[in-house]
Enzyme design. Structure first.
Site, short mmCIF file in Angstrom:
data_model
loop_
_atom_site.label_atom_id
_atom_site.label_comp_id
_atom_site.label_asym_id
_atom_site.label_seq_id
_atom_site.Cartn_x
_atom_site.Cartn_y
_atom_site.Cartn_z
N ARG A 184 4.77 4.17 -8.63
CA ARG A 184 3.55 4.71 -7.98
C ARG A 184 2.90 5.64 -8.98
NH1 ARG A 184 -0.25 7.10 -5.84
NH2 ARG A 184 -0.62 7.33 -3.63
N GLU A 242 -6.64 2.00 0.29
CA GLU A 242 -5.65 1.15 0.97
C GLU A 242 -6.13 -0.31 0.95
OE1 GLU A 242 -2.67 2.17 2.22
OE2 GLU A 242 -3.15 4.12 1.38
N ARG A 277 10.13 4.65 -4.61
CA ARG A 277 9.37 4.28 -5.80
C ARG A 277 9.42 5.45 -6.78
NH1 ARG A 277 3.74 3.02 -2.87
NH2 ARG A 277 4.21 5.17 -2.27
#
Length: 161
Positions: free
Chosen positions: A54, A62, A96
């Site tokens: 990330r 999004e 992540r």
């Protein structure tokens, strides 16, 4: 509770990163981007195996939000199938790695904000330069700033999951 091997590796990497990884020469990991999931997430193949990364300090639209496709495409054009340096920052709640991604000395995270494909993610921001870059992109009407932009953290609260 025993720590899994993957969590232990990430914990060790993050410990090393917290000791000053802020530039590509200080990065802990080098790998190849194999997939761009969205405008702020990539999959990287390391010598030890694949990892989801990330991009730190930024938040892109999004998947169901305006400009999501364009943000994903912009990140893909920059990093897909290319070797990158990762300067880890943290591990998020989805396991992540949160990192700054570099192409040589080029900060990909900052570039994405500068080109108007993501916001400076103020909740997780350490470097105020991201805010300046976002402001420049807004004033120039680049990328998502061409239209009505709703921050992803606001979008997530408006749209039922």
């Amino acid at each position: 509770m025993a720590m899994s091997r993957g969590r232990l590796c990430v914990a060790a990497l993050l410990l090393g990163a917290s000791l000053g990884a802020s530039a590509p020469q200080d990065s802990v990991l080098v790998g190849t981007v194999t997939r761009v999931t969205d405008g702020d997430t990539v999959e990287v193949e390391l010598s030890s195996g694949p990892i989801t990364v990330r991009l730190g300090s930024i938040d892109a639209p999004e998947f169901d939000q305006p400009w999501a496709r364009e943000a994903t495409d912009a990140l893909s054009r920059l990093v897909l199938h290319r070797s990158v340096d990762l300067a880890p920052i943290a591990q998020d709640r989805y396991d992540r790695m949160v990192a700054v991604v570099f192409l040589d000395d080029f900060n990909v995270n900052m570039h994405i904000v500068q080109e108007g494909h993501a916001w400076a993610y103020r909740q997780y921001l350490a470097d105020p330069a991201y805010c300046r870059l976002e402001d420049e992109a807004r004033k120039a009407g680049r990328g998502l700033w061409k239209g009505e932009a709703v921050a992803p953290w606001e979008w997530r609260h408006k749209v039922p999951v």
